[in-house]
Design a protein around this motif. Structure first.
Motif, short mmCIF file in Angstrom:
data_model
loop_
_atom_site.label_atom_id
_atom_site.label_comp_id
_atom_site.label_asym_id
_atom_site.label_seq_id
_atom_site.Cartn_x
_atom_site.Cartn_y
_atom_site.Cartn_z
N SER A 1 0.84 -1.19 0.00
CA SER A 1 0.00 0.00 0.00
C SER A 1 0.88 1.24 0.00
CB SER A 1 -0.90 -0.01 1.24
OG SER A 1 -1.59 1.21 1.38
N GLY A 2 0.52 2.20 -0.86
CA GLY A 2 1.24 3.47 -0.83
C GLY A 2 2.17 3.66 -2.01
N GLY A 3 1.99 4.76 -2.72
CA GLY A 3 2.94 5.18 -3.73
C GLY A 3 2.69 4.73 -5.15
N VAL A 4 1.72 3.81 -5.37
CA VAL A 4 1.49 3.31 -6.73
C VAL A 4 0.98 4.45 -7.62
CG1 VAL A 4 0.10 1.76 -8.15
CG2 VAL A 4 1.06 0.95 -5.97
N ALA A 5 1.74 4.75 -8.68
CA ALA A 5 1.41 5.89 -9.53
C ALA A 5 1.16 5.49 -10.98
CB ALA A 5 2.53 6.92 -9.49
N THR A 6 1.74 4.36 -11.41
CA THR A 6 1.70 4.00 -12.82
C THR A 6 1.48 2.50 -12.98
OG1 THR A 6 4.07 3.52 -12.94
CG2 THR A 6 3.40 5.81 -13.34
N LEU A 7 1.16 2.10 -14.20
CA LEU A 7 1.06 0.67 -14.50
C LEU A 7 2.42 0.00 -14.36
CD1 LEU A 7 -1.38 0.81 -17.55
CD2 LEU A 7 -1.90 -0.06 -15.25
N ASP A 8 3.49 0.73 -14.60
CA ASP A 8 4.83 0.18 -14.38
C ASP A 8 5.04 -0.18 -12.91
OD1 ASP A 8 5.50 0.36 -17.03
OD2 ASP A 8 6.74 2.17 -16.84
N ASP A 9 4.51 0.66 -12.01
CA ASP A 9 4.61 0.34 -10.58
C ASP A 9 3.88 -0.97 -10.27
OD1 ASP A 9 6.02 2.67 -9.99
OD2 ASP A 9 4.20 3.80 -9.47
N ILE A 10 2.69 -1.14 -10.87
CA ILE A 10 1.92 -2.38 -10.66
C ILE A 10 2.74 -3.57 -11.16
CG2 ILE A 10 -0.16 -3.62 -11.34
CD1 ILE A 10 -1.37 -1.41 -10.03
N GLU A 11 3.35 -3.41 -12.33
CA GLU A 11 4.13 -4.51 -12.89
C GLU A 11 5.34 -4.83 -12.01
OE1 GLU A 11 6.34 -5.86 -17.04
OE2 GLU A 11 4.86 -4.23 -17.06
N THR A 12 6.02 -3.81 -11.52
CA THR A 12 7.17 -4.02 -10.65
C THR A 12 6.76 -4.78 -9.39
OG1 THR A 12 8.21 -2.00 -11.46
CG2 THR A 12 9.01 -2.86 -9.36
N LEU A 13 5.64 -4.36 -8.79
CA LEU A 13 5.16 -5.03 -7.58
C LEU A 13 4.76 -6.47 -7.88
CD1 LEU A 13 3.05 -2.14 -5.99
CD2 LEU A 13 5.20 -3.09 -5.12
N ALA A 14 4.13 -6.69 -9.03
CA ALA A 14 3.67 -8.03 -9.38
C ALA A 14 4.84 -9.01 -9.49
CB ALA A 14 2.89 -7.99 -10.69
N ARG A 15 6.03 -8.49 -9.72
CA ARG A 15 7.20 -9.35 -9.88
C ARG A 15 7.92 -9.63 -8.55
NH1 ARG A 15 7.82 -10.17 -15.16
NH2 ARG A 15 6.95 -8.63 -16.62
N ILE A 16 7.43 -9.06 -7.46
CA ILE A 16 8.02 -9.35 -6.15
C ILE A 16 7.56 -10.74 -5.70
CG2 ILE A 16 8.09 -8.73 -3.70
CD1 ILE A 16 7.75 -5.82 -4.51
N PRO A 17 8.47 -11.67 -5.48
CA PRO A 17 8.07 -13.01 -5.08
C PRO A 17 7.26 -13.00 -3.79
CG PRO A 17 10.40 -12.96 -5.65
CD PRO A 17 9.94 -11.54 -5.60
N GLY A 18 6.10 -13.65 -3.82
CA GLY A 18 5.30 -13.80 -2.61
C GLY A 18 4.38 -12.65 -2.28
N LEU A 19 4.43 -11.55 -3.04
CA LEU A 19 3.52 -10.44 -2.75
C LEU A 19 2.09 -10.86 -3.09
CD1 LEU A 19 3.97 -7.43 -1.76
CD2 LEU A 19 3.34 -6.80 -4.08
N ALA A 20 1.15 -10.59 -2.18
CA ALA A 20 -0.21 -11.10 -2.35
C ALA A 20 -1.20 -10.08 -2.89
CB ALA A 20 -0.73 -11.63 -1.00
N GLY A 21 -0.86 -8.80 -2.79
CA GLY A 21 -1.84 -7.80 -3.21
C GLY A 21 -1.22 -6.43 -3.40
#
Length: 257
Positions: A201-221
Motif C-alpha cells: 500500500s502506498g505510492g502506486v502511480a503507474t502501470l509500471d509500478d503495478i508490474e514491478t510489484l507483481a514481480r516481487i516473489p510472494g507479494l499477495a496484493g
C-alpha cells in the motif's frame, strides 16, 4: 493460516470520510480531496471491471473511533456481494468491531493501531473473521493513531507478534498518496520475512509500478487509490498488467497459464 494467491490481487481503495470517497495526502486530514459522494457505486464500478477485492478505509473511525461510516461499509459490501470481497479498516479496535463488520458483509478486517497495542486482539478477532494486520511505517518504525505517533516497534520485529494474521498490509507513510512509486526493496523484504502474505500500500502511480510489484516473489496484493481517481490508469488496465505478469511467469516455468 491461509495463504492467498502467489500472484498479487488488485485492491482498489475507497477511503471514506463523512460518507464520501476521499483521499488524504500522507494521511493529513487537513489535506483532503473529495472524489465522489456514492461510495457503493464506486465500489460496484471497481467490481464490475473485474477487481476481486475492494479495500475500504473508514478515516473518521481511524481518527475518532466513532464508526459513523459503518452503514456505508455495509452498503459497499452489499453492492459488490457475489462479485468482489471487501477488506476494511479504520477504527477496528475490538472484537466487537470485527464482529459488526463481519455482520455487515466484510470478508476481512484490517487492524492497525489496536493490533500493535494488543496483539492478542488479532488472535481473538481471527476467530470471527479473517484479519489483516495493517503495519504503517515510516523509515521502518511502525506508526500508530492515524500516523500521528511512532510506536518504537520496528517493522521487521512486528510480524512474529501476529501468528493468526491472514495477511499483512504494509504502508509506507512517506509514499502514501504521493504518487512517487512504491518501496519495492522494503516490500520484497517484507514478503520474504513476514510469514503471512503481504499486501503493498502506498505510492502506486503507474502501470509500471503495478508490474514491478507483481514481480516481487510472494507479494499477495496491491492497493491503489489516488492513481485510479486521478485517471492515471483504470482497474481493467491494472488487472491486465497483473494477468500479463502471471502469464509470463507461468510460461517461464513451463506451467499452464
Amino acid at each position: 493460516m491461509s495463504h492467498t494467491a502467489s500472484f498479487p490481487e488488485l485492491y482498489p481503495a475507497i477511503d471514506l470520510r463523512g460518507g464520501q470517497v476521499v483521499r488524504l495526502r500522507q494521511g493529513d486530514y487537513a489535506d483532503e480531496t473529495v472524489y465522489g459522494s456514492d461510495p457503493a457505486a464506486v465500489a460496484r464500478g471497481f467490481a464490475d471491471a473485474g477487481s476481486p477485492w475492494i479495500h475500504v478505509v473508514d478515516l473518521d473511525a481511524a481518527k475518532s473511533g466513532d464508526p459513523v461510516n459503518r452503514p456505508v461499509v455495509a452498503a459497499i459490501a452489499a453492492a459488490v456481494s457475489g462479485v468482489a470481497q471487501v477488506q476494511t479498516g479504520g477504527g477496528v479496535r475490538s472484537v466487537d468491531d470485527a464482529q459488526q463488520l463481519a455482520d455487515a458483509g466484510v470478508a476481512r478486517v484490517v487492524m492497525g493501531s489496536a493490533a500493535v497495542s494488543d496483539p492478542s486482539l488479532v488472535a481473538a478477532a481471527s476467530e470471527i473473521v479473517r484479519v489483516a494486520v495493517g503495519l504503517d511505517h515510516k523509515n521502518g518504525e511502525i506508526a500508530v493513531h492515524g500516523w500521528t505517533e511512532g510506536s518504537g516497534l520496528q517493522l521487521d520485529d512486528a510480524y512474529a507478534l501476529f501468528p493468526t494474521a491472514d495477511v499483512f498490509v504494509i504502508t509506507d507513510i512517506g509514499r502514501d498518496g504521493m504518487l512517487e512509486g512504491p518501496d519495492v526493496e522494503g516490500l520484497a523484504r517484507s514478503a520474504e520475512v513476514a510469514g503471512s502474505p503481504v499486501i503493498a500500500s502506498g505510492g502506486v502511480a503507474t502501470l509500471d509500478d503495478i508490474e514491478t510489484l507483481a514481480r516481487i516473489p510472494g507479494l499477495a496484493g496491491v492497493i491503489t487509490g489516488k492513481a485510479l481517481y486521478e485517471g492515471r490508469f483504470d482497474v481493467a488496465e491494472a488487472l491486465a498488467v497483473l494477468d500479463r505478469v502471471r502469464a509470463g511467469s507461468n510460461s517461464d516455468t513451463g506451467a499452464p497459464s
